[in-house]
Design a protein around this motif. Structure first.
Motif, PDB file in Angstrom:
ATOM      1  N   THR A 105       0.825  -1.209   0.000  1.00 22.73           N
ATOM      2  CA  THR A 105       0.000   0.000   0.000  1.00 22.73           C
ATOM      3  C   THR A 105       0.858   1.256   0.000  1.00 22.73           C
ATOM      4  O   THR A 105       0.624   2.191  -0.777  1.00 22.73           O
ATOM      5  CB  THR A 105      -0.934   0.001   1.226  1.00 22.73           C
ATOM      6  OG1 THR A 105      -1.756  -1.175   1.193  1.00 22.73           O
ATOM      7  CG2 THR A 105      -1.818   1.233   1.251  1.00 22.73           C
ATOM      8  N   PHE A 106       1.860   1.295   0.858  1.00 17.52           N
ATOM      9  CA  PHE A 106       2.732   2.467   0.915  1.00 17.52           C
ATOM     10  C   PHE A 106       3.528   2.624  -0.380  1.00 17.52           C
ATOM     11  O   PHE A 106       3.686   3.737  -0.898  1.00 17.52           O
ATOM     12  CB  PHE A 106       3.686   2.360   2.114  1.00 17.52           C
ATOM     13  CG  PHE A 106       3.016   2.545   3.446  1.00 17.52           C
ATOM     14  CD1 PHE A 106       2.208   3.643   3.692  1.00 17.52           C
ATOM     15  CD2 PHE A 106       3.197   1.622   4.473  1.00 17.52           C
ATOM     16  CE1 PHE A 106       1.590   3.829   4.924  1.00 17.52           C
ATOM     17  CE2 PHE A 106       2.587   1.792   5.700  1.00 17.52           C
ATOM     18  CZ  PHE A 106       1.779   2.901   5.933  1.00 17.52           C
ATOM     19  N   HIS A 107       4.035   1.515  -0.886  1.00 16.60           N
ATOM     20  CA  HIS A 107       4.830   1.556  -2.105  1.00 16.60           C
ATOM     21  C   HIS A 107       3.993   2.076  -3.272  1.00 16.60           C
ATOM     22  O   HIS A 107       4.457   2.907  -4.073  1.00 16.60           O
ATOM     23  CB  HIS A 107       5.377   0.160  -2.408  1.00 16.60           C
ATOM     24  CG  HIS A 107       6.362   0.127  -3.527  1.00 16.60           C
ATOM     25  ND1 HIS A 107       6.001  -0.150  -4.824  1.00 16.60           N
ATOM     26  CD2 HIS A 107       7.700   0.339  -3.552  1.00 16.60           C
ATOM     27  CE1 HIS A 107       7.064  -0.114  -5.607  1.00 16.60           C
ATOM     28  NE2 HIS A 107       8.109   0.178  -4.858  1.00 16.60           N
ATOM     29  N   ALA A 108       2.752   1.596  -3.391  1.00 19.78           N
ATOM     30  CA  ALA A 108       1.873   2.037  -4.475  1.00 19.78           C
ATOM     31  C   ALA A 108       1.553   3.527  -4.366  1.00 19.78           C
ATOM     32  O   ALA A 108       1.308   4.197  -5.386  1.00 19.78           O
ATOM     33  CB  ALA A 108       0.580   1.224  -4.456  1.00 19.78           C
ATOM     34  N   ALA A 109       1.569   4.049  -3.145  1.00 20.66           N
ATOM     35  CA  ALA A 109       1.268   5.464  -2.928  1.00 20.66           C
ATOM     36  C   ALA A 109       2.501   6.354  -3.080  1.00 20.66           C
ATOM     37  O   ALA A 109       2.401   7.572  -2.910  1.00 20.66           O
ATOM     38  CB  ALA A 109       0.652   5.658  -1.541  1.00 20.66           C
ATOM     39  N   SER A 281      -6.617  -6.140   9.035  1.00 22.98           N
ATOM     40  CA  SER A 281      -6.696  -4.678   9.068  1.00 22.98           C
ATOM     41  C   SER A 281      -5.447  -3.989   8.528  1.00 22.98           C
ATOM     42  O   SER A 281      -5.433  -2.761   8.423  1.00 22.98           O
ATOM     43  CB  SER A 281      -6.950  -4.209  10.511  1.00 22.98           C
ATOM     44  OG  SER A 281      -8.075  -4.845  11.075  1.00 22.98           O
ATOM     45  N   ALA A 282      -4.411  -4.735   8.192  1.00 27.03           N
ATOM     46  CA  ALA A 282      -3.131  -4.125   7.819  1.00 27.03           C
ATOM     47  C   ALA A 282      -3.261  -3.184   6.630  1.00 27.03           C
ATOM     48  O   ALA A 282      -2.719  -2.060   6.636  1.00 27.03           O
ATOM     49  CB  ALA A 282      -2.097  -5.206   7.534  1.00 27.03           C
ATOM     50  N   THR A 283      -3.950  -3.623   5.578  1.00 21.03           N
ATOM     51  CA  THR A 283      -4.106  -2.771   4.403  1.00 21.03           C
ATOM     52  C   THR A 283      -4.898  -1.523   4.743  1.00 21.03           C
ATOM     53  O   THR A 283      -4.545  -0.408   4.318  1.00 21.03           O
ATOM     54  CB  THR A 283      -4.803  -3.542   3.266  1.00 21.03           C
ATOM     55  OG1 THR A 283      -3.989  -4.653   2.882  1.00 21.03           O
ATOM     56  CG2 THR A 283      -5.016  -2.648   2.052  1.00 21.03           C
ATOM     57  N   GLN A 284      -5.974  -1.674   5.513  1.00 24.24           N
ATOM     58  CA  GLN A 284      -6.779  -0.520   5.918  1.00 24.24           C
ATOM     59  C   GLN A 284      -5.959   0.492   6.710  1.00 24.24           C
ATOM     60  O   GLN A 284      -6.097   1.704   6.522  1.00 24.24           O
ATOM     61  CB  GLN A 284      -7.972  -0.974   6.766  1.00 24.24           C
ATOM     62  CG  GLN A 284      -9.144  -1.522   5.995  1.00 24.24           C
ATOM     63  CD  GLN A 284     -10.361  -1.714   6.888  1.00 24.24           C
ATOM     64  OE1 GLN A 284     -10.307  -1.480   8.112  1.00 24.24           O
ATOM     65  NE2 GLN A 284     -11.459  -2.135   6.301  1.00 24.24           N
ATOM     66  N   VAL A 290      -1.861   6.791   4.619  1.00 23.57           N
ATOM     67  CA  VAL A 290      -1.644   7.506   3.358  1.00 23.57           C
ATOM     68  C   VAL A 290      -2.648   8.650   3.221  1.00 23.57           C
ATOM     69  O   VAL A 290      -2.285   9.769   2.828  1.00 23.57           O
ATOM     70  CB  VAL A 290      -1.754   6.542   2.157  1.00 23.57           C
ATOM     71  CG1 VAL A 290      -1.797   7.314   0.840  1.00 23.57           C
ATOM     72  CG2 VAL A 290      -0.596   5.561   2.161  1.00 23.57           C
ATOM     73  N   ASP A 291      -3.897   8.386   3.544  1.00 19.94           N
ATOM     74  CA  ASP A 291      -4.927   9.419   3.445  1.00 19.94           C
ATOM     75  C   ASP A 291      -4.622  10.597   4.352  1.00 19.94           C
ATOM     76  O   ASP A 291      -4.755  11.763   3.949  1.00 19.94           O
ATOM     77  CB  ASP A 291      -6.290   8.814   3.800  1.00 19.94           C
ATOM     78  CG  ASP A 291      -7.435   9.803   3.629  1.00 19.94           C
ATOM     79  OD1 ASP A 291      -7.620  10.306   2.511  1.00 19.94           O
ATOM     80  OD2 ASP A 291      -8.140  10.074   4.623  1.00 19.94           O
ATOM     81  N   ILE A 292      -4.212  10.319   5.578  1.00 18.48           N
ATOM     82  CA  ILE A 292      -3.874  11.397   6.511  1.00 18.48           C
ATOM     83  C   ILE A 292      -2.692  12.208   6.003  1.00 18.48           C
ATOM     84  O   ILE A 292      -2.711  13.450   6.022  1.00 18.48           O
ATOM     85  CB  ILE A 292      -3.564  10.829   7.908  1.00 18.48           C
ATOM     86  CG1 ILE A 292      -4.825  10.225   8.532  1.00 18.48           C
ATOM     87  CG2 ILE A 292      -2.990  11.913   8.820  1.00 18.48           C
ATOM     88  CD1 ILE A 292      -4.561   9.445   9.810  1.00 18.48           C
ATOM     89  N   ARG A 294      -1.654  12.640   2.984  1.00 14.16           N
ATOM     90  CA  ARG A 294      -2.029  13.446   1.820  1.00 14.16           C
ATOM     91  C   ARG A 294      -2.798  14.685   2.245  1.00 14.16           C
ATOM     92  O   ARG A 294      -2.595  15.775   1.708  1.00 14.16           O
ATOM     93  CB  ARG A 294      -2.858  12.603   0.854  1.00 14.16           C
ATOM     94  CG  ARG A 294      -2.024  11.607   0.062  1.00 14.16           C
ATOM     95  CD  ARG A 294      -2.871  10.708  -0.799  1.00 14.16           C
ATOM     96  NE  ARG A 294      -2.031   9.856  -1.650  1.00 14.16           N
ATOM     97  CZ  ARG A 294      -2.473   8.815  -2.320  1.00 14.16           C
ATOM     98  NH1 ARG A 294      -3.762   8.465  -2.246  1.00 14.16           N
ATOM     99  NH2 ARG A 294      -1.654   8.103  -3.078  1.00 14.16           N
ATOM    100  N   LYS A 295      -3.678  14.528   3.224  1.00 10.99           N
ATOM    101  CA  LYS A 295      -4.432  15.680   3.718  1.00 10.99           C
ATOM    102  C   LYS A 295      -3.513  16.671   4.417  1.00 10.99           C
ATOM    103  O   LYS A 295      -3.677  17.887   4.285  1.00 10.99           O
ATOM    104  CB  LYS A 295      -5.530  15.209   4.665  1.00 10.99           C
ATOM    105  CG  LYS A 295      -6.672  14.478   3.958  1.00 10.99           C
ATOM    106  CD  LYS A 295      -7.719  13.986   4.942  1.00 10.99           C
ATOM    107  CE  LYS A 295      -8.849  13.278   4.220  1.00 10.99           C
ATOM    108  NZ  LYS A 295      -9.861  12.717   5.159  1.00 10.99           N
ATOM    109  N   LEU A 296      -2.536  16.150   5.172  1.00  6.20           N
ATOM    110  CA  LEU A 296      -1.595  17.034   5.861  1.00  6.20           C
ATOM    111  C   LEU A 296      -0.736  17.820   4.880  1.00  6.20           C
ATOM    112  O   LEU A 296      -0.251  18.909   5.205  1.00  6.20           O
ATOM    113  CB  LEU A 296      -0.692  16.222   6.795  1.00  6.20           C
ATOM    114  CG  LEU A 296      -1.358  15.632   8.038  1.00  6.20           C
ATOM    115  CD1 LEU A 296      -0.380  14.739   8.790  1.00  6.20           C
ATOM    116  CD2 LEU A 296      -1.869  16.738   8.958  1.00  6.20           C
ATOM    117  N   ALA A 297      -0.540  17.249   3.703  1.00  3.81           N
ATOM    118  CA  ALA A 297       0.285  17.910   2.689  1.00  3.81           C
ATOM    119  C   ALA A 297      -0.457  19.032   1.972  1.00  3.81           C
ATOM    120  O   ALA A 297       0.152  19.829   1.253  1.00  3.81           O
ATOM    121  CB  ALA A 297       0.780  16.889   1.666  1.00  3.81           C
ATOM    122  N   GLU A 298      -1.768  19.101   2.165  1.00  2.00           N
ATOM    123  CA  GLU A 298      -2.546  20.151   1.519  1.00  2.00           C
ATOM    124  C   GLU A 298      -2.195  21.507   2.125  1.00  2.00           C
ATOM    125  O   GLU A 298      -1.962  21.612   3.323  1.00  2.00           O
ATOM    126  CB  GLU A 298      -4.042  19.875   1.683  1.00  2.00           C
ATOM    127  CG  GLU A 298      -4.518  18.621   0.987  1.00  2.00           C
ATOM    128  CD  GLU A 298      -5.966  18.292   1.313  1.00  2.00           C
ATOM    129  OE1 GLU A 298      -6.581  19.057   2.098  1.00  2.00           O
ATOM    130  OE2 GLU A 298      -6.469  17.274   0.797  1.00  2.00           O
TER     131      GLU A 298
END
Length: 306
Positions: A105-109, A281-284, A290-292, A294-298
């Motif tokens: 998941t991290f690698h894909a992001a 739950s690992a992928t979730q 990743v979602d957090i 990305r939002k922090l980078a806004e």
């Protein structure tokens, strides 16, 4: 009568000098060319090579590693080193799937991943913690080299990371939760970098002792999950080795512990703290991190509140 011999000697000397000049000229050209040419660095990115050079020694090559495979930044996976449960001879292991699913998941992001453990070096992987769908990934050197060559806590420069991810497995409750340097790394990422702390399954044991700079427990007032003691085989020998109970400890630190009865995924997100209940739950958990991030980078987002 000696003239021809003298002439031959002079000729040999002149030829030797001429050949030597050519050799030296080529050597000088090679050196000059090496210095003048801007050669690309050939170091393999850390998540591909699996090795983590002493990260505290920041240099050009370390910086180059930080940019691959994408521009998202770096995530530090924290794993346990213990091969047994407590003081027993009962074998213990990391959860391989919890590494792979989060890594993917991290690698894909676009994030790079480094690995650290209390002792550094190889971490234990027991067959029982490798499901059939994960067996092929034991040949994935991008991950396996990392698990064979984890960094020691002293080698980690926490300023380089956007998040930490505590990996579960039967050994996660030993050696990690009480490790002061690992605690300092996690809180540096959280408080000074404005990053995310995440954990899955037994990996939640790694965050129960974390404290903010003001002395407050990280989990205090937060929704937390992990593998609860009521889901353990409490009459088994391994359980008797546990130094503490995850749910009980989180609640004693002021956290609100949330679990589901079954094996379905359950992820709790509270500010910049993300926890998952179990293997599923690992992928979730990784997706939430990743979602957090990305939002922090806004523009205009404040990471101080978390």
């Amino acid at each position: 009568m000696h003239t021809p011999r003298v002439i031959r000697s002079i000729a040999v000397l002149m030829l030797s000098a001429w050949l030597g000049g050519i050799s030296n000229a080529h050597a000088a050209h090679d050196i000059a060319g090496y210095v003048a040419v801007d050669r690309p660095l050939t170091d393999t990115p850390a998540e591909r090579a699996g090795t983590v050079e002493p990260i505290a020694q920041t240099n050009v090559r370390a910086s180059a590693r930080g940019s691959a495979p994408g521009s998202g930044g770096r995530i530090l996976f924290i794993l346990a080193s213990s091969k047994v449960h407590g003081t027993s001879t009962l074998p213990a292991s990391i959860s391989f799937g919890e590494v792979v699913n989060a890594w993917d998941t991290f690698h894909a992001a676009g994030y790079s991943v480094d690995f650290a453990s209390p002792d550094g070096g190889a971490v234990p992987i027991l067959d029982r913690y490798v499901s059939e769908d994960m067996e092929a990934r034991l040949q994935d050197d991008r991950i396996m080299n990392g698990l064979r060559n984890t960094a020691t806590p002293a080698q980690v420069d926490p300023s380089r990371y956007r998040a930490v991810y505590y990996v579960g497995g039967s050994n996660a409750i030993y050696g990690v939760p009480e490790h002061p340097v690992l605690q300092n790394i996690a809180m540096h990422v959280y408080e000074r970098n404005g990053g995310v702390i995440s954990a899955v399954c037994h990996g939640t044991a790694g965050i129960v002792n974390l404290k903010l700079a003001n002395g407050q427990n990280l989990v205090a007032g937060k929704r937390i999950t992990g593998f609860p003691e009521e889901h353990e085989e409490q009459d088994a020998a391994y359980f008797k080795e546990f130094p503490f109970l995850i749910r009980k400890t989180v609640e004693s630190r002021g956290g609100s512990f949330h679990v589901l009865a079954g094996d379905q995924p359950n992820t709790q997100v509270d500010g910049r703290v993300v926890t998952g209940q179990n293997y599923a739950s690992a992928t979730q958990v990784a997706e939430a991190v990743v979602d957090i991030l990305r939002k922090l980078a806004e523009p205009g987002r404040d990471a101080a509140n978390g």
